[in-house]
Motif scaffolding. Structure first.
Motif, PDB file in Angstrom:
ATOM      1  N   ASP A 180      39.377  18.362 -32.280  1.00 16.13           N
ATOM      2  CA  ASP A 180      40.211  19.546 -32.094  1.00 16.13           C
ATOM      3  C   ASP A 180      39.307  20.745 -31.826  1.00 16.13           C
ATOM      4  OD1 ASP A 180      42.080  21.621 -32.230  1.00 16.13           O
ATOM      5  OD2 ASP A 180      43.273  20.572 -33.752  1.00 16.13           O
ATOM      6  N   LEU A 199      40.213  23.597 -31.642  1.00 15.85           N
ATOM      7  CA  LEU A 199      40.759  24.646 -32.496  1.00 15.85           C
ATOM      8  C   LEU A 199      40.824  25.983 -31.751  1.00 15.85           C
ATOM      9  CD1 LEU A 199      41.762  24.105 -35.400  1.00 15.85           C
ATOM     10  CD2 LEU A 199      39.787  25.380 -36.213  1.00 15.85           C
ATOM     11  N   ARG A 244      37.035  18.670 -36.250  1.00 16.61           N
ATOM     12  CA  ARG A 244      37.451  19.900 -35.587  1.00 16.61           C
ATOM     13  C   ARG A 244      36.281  20.868 -35.487  1.00 16.61           C
ATOM     14  NH1 ARG A 244      41.251  22.602 -40.364  1.00 16.61           N
ATOM     15  NH2 ARG A 244      39.825  22.139 -42.069  1.00 16.61           N
ATOM     16  N   TRP A 275      44.610  18.198 -35.216  1.00 14.84           N
ATOM     17  CA  TRP A 275      43.854  17.420 -36.192  1.00 14.84           C
ATOM     18  C   TRP A 275      44.740  16.907 -37.316  1.00 14.84           C
ATOM     19  CZ3 TRP A 275      43.514  18.991 -41.277  1.00 14.84           C
ATOM     20  CH2 TRP A 275      43.856  20.323 -41.552  1.00 14.84           C
ATOM     21  N   SER A 318      46.665  25.069 -35.148  1.00 13.49           N
ATOM     22  CA  SER A 318      46.727  23.822 -34.377  1.00 13.49           C
ATOM     23  C   SER A 318      47.225  22.677 -35.250  1.00 13.49           C
ATOM     24  CB  SER A 318      45.344  23.478 -33.828  1.00 13.49           C
ATOM     25  OG  SER A 318      45.346  22.170 -33.287  1.00 13.49           O
ATOM     26  N   THR A 331      48.749  22.265 -28.622  1.00 18.81           N
ATOM     27  CA  THR A 331      48.252  21.775 -29.910  1.00 18.81           C
ATOM     28  C   THR A 331      49.073  22.290 -31.088  1.00 18.81           C
ATOM     29  OG1 THR A 331      46.607  23.562 -30.111  1.00 18.81           O
ATOM     30  CG2 THR A 331      45.890  21.511 -29.051  1.00 18.81           C
TER      31      THR A 331
END
Length: 272
Positions: free
Chosen positions: A156, A158, A178, A166, A163, A134
């Motif tokens: 996401d 996360l 997210r 998103w 990351s 990611t």
């Protein structure tokens, strides 16, 4: 003194109460809880699907109970998302259909296609692990291109602060949201309760929150001791209700024919 129309007055108060209650209902804080990692175990997966607070289930592709759990989720009118294993910085094994750039673009995409095809009723995709992939904006672009083509959203998880998942989804026009709160990062009743309070506090202050958790025995026991009736100000929603919808591309304004300027060929006399 003019006479008071009591019937009209009562109707007026009824109207005020109705609109007040309607306003309160619309102002309810929205909480989307996602239970991840479903697919390997039947009983715990089934228990997770039936948690009344939960409206979204993350199901891993290529697992023994992937299809059955997706079908049960759909039967209860809840949202199925593909919980796709992605490469991580610790080098943990990904299992079936993992997404790893090290295997090359074609293999990553082949695994993605098969993973998406293997989970019935999927409406979106999230990352299982993924602290390495990611962060890779180019590789996430490959993933988002497929999600966009299939009209799927991206959630996401996360798993790492920087990351790009998103962000790339937003840039490429893929609906996304997210994770805000990780409920069971530590599997103790005290930590679960602490995270639960923190999540509800965010929802009440900001209007909504997203939570991820897992079908651990401790997590299932925590929810078994909760009652949705104790939270009249909370609406338990699907992730679909909290998606960020990227704006549509801006189309250039058409130019009216009368406003077109046509240059004269070089040397053409004025007025020709």
């Amino acid at each position: 003194m003019p006479r008071v129309n009591k019937t009209a007055l009562r109707l007026s108060w009824v109207g005020v109460c109705f609109w007040t209650l309607t306003g309160l209902a619309q102002a309810a804080s929205q909480v989307a809880i996602v239970v991840d990692d479903l697919g390997n175990q039947w009983r715990s997966g089934l228990s997770a699907i039936h948690i009344p607070f939960v409206q979204t289930l993350g199901i891993m592709p290529g697992r023994p109970y992937t299809v059955d759990l997706a079908e049960e989720t759909h039967r209860l009118n809840k949202t199925v998302i593909v919980h796709a294993p992605m490469s991580n910085q610790r080098g943990l094994p990904l299992g079936p259909l993992g997404l790893d750039r090290a295997e090359g673009h074609d293999q990553l995409m082949a695994n993605l296609w098969e993973g998406l095809d293997s989970v019935p009723y999927a409406e979106g995709l999230s990352n299982h692990m993924g602290s390495e992939l990611t962060r890779d904006a180019e590789a996430m672009g490959w993933v988002m291109s497929e999600l966009k083509a299939r009209h799927l959203f991206f959630f996401d998880s996360l798993t790492i602060a920087d990351s790009q998942g998103w962000r790339v989804a937003n840039d490429m026009g893929v609906p996304w949201t997210r994770r805000r709160v990780f409920l069971d990062h530590e599997r103790t009743p005290e930590f679960l309760a602490q995270q639960w309070r923190a999540a509800l506090s965010i929802a009440r202050r900001q209007g909504s929150v997203t939570i991820i958790c897992h079908p651990y025995p401790e997590t299932l026991a925590f929810f078994a001791n909760q009652n949705p009736a104790d939270y009249p100000d909370i609406e338990w929603v699907s992730l679909k209700q909290l998606l960020n919808q990227p704006p549509p591309p801006v189309e250039p304004d058409p130019v009216a024919p009368g406003n077109l300027w046509v240059g004269r060929p070089h040397g053409t006399p004025k007025g020709s």
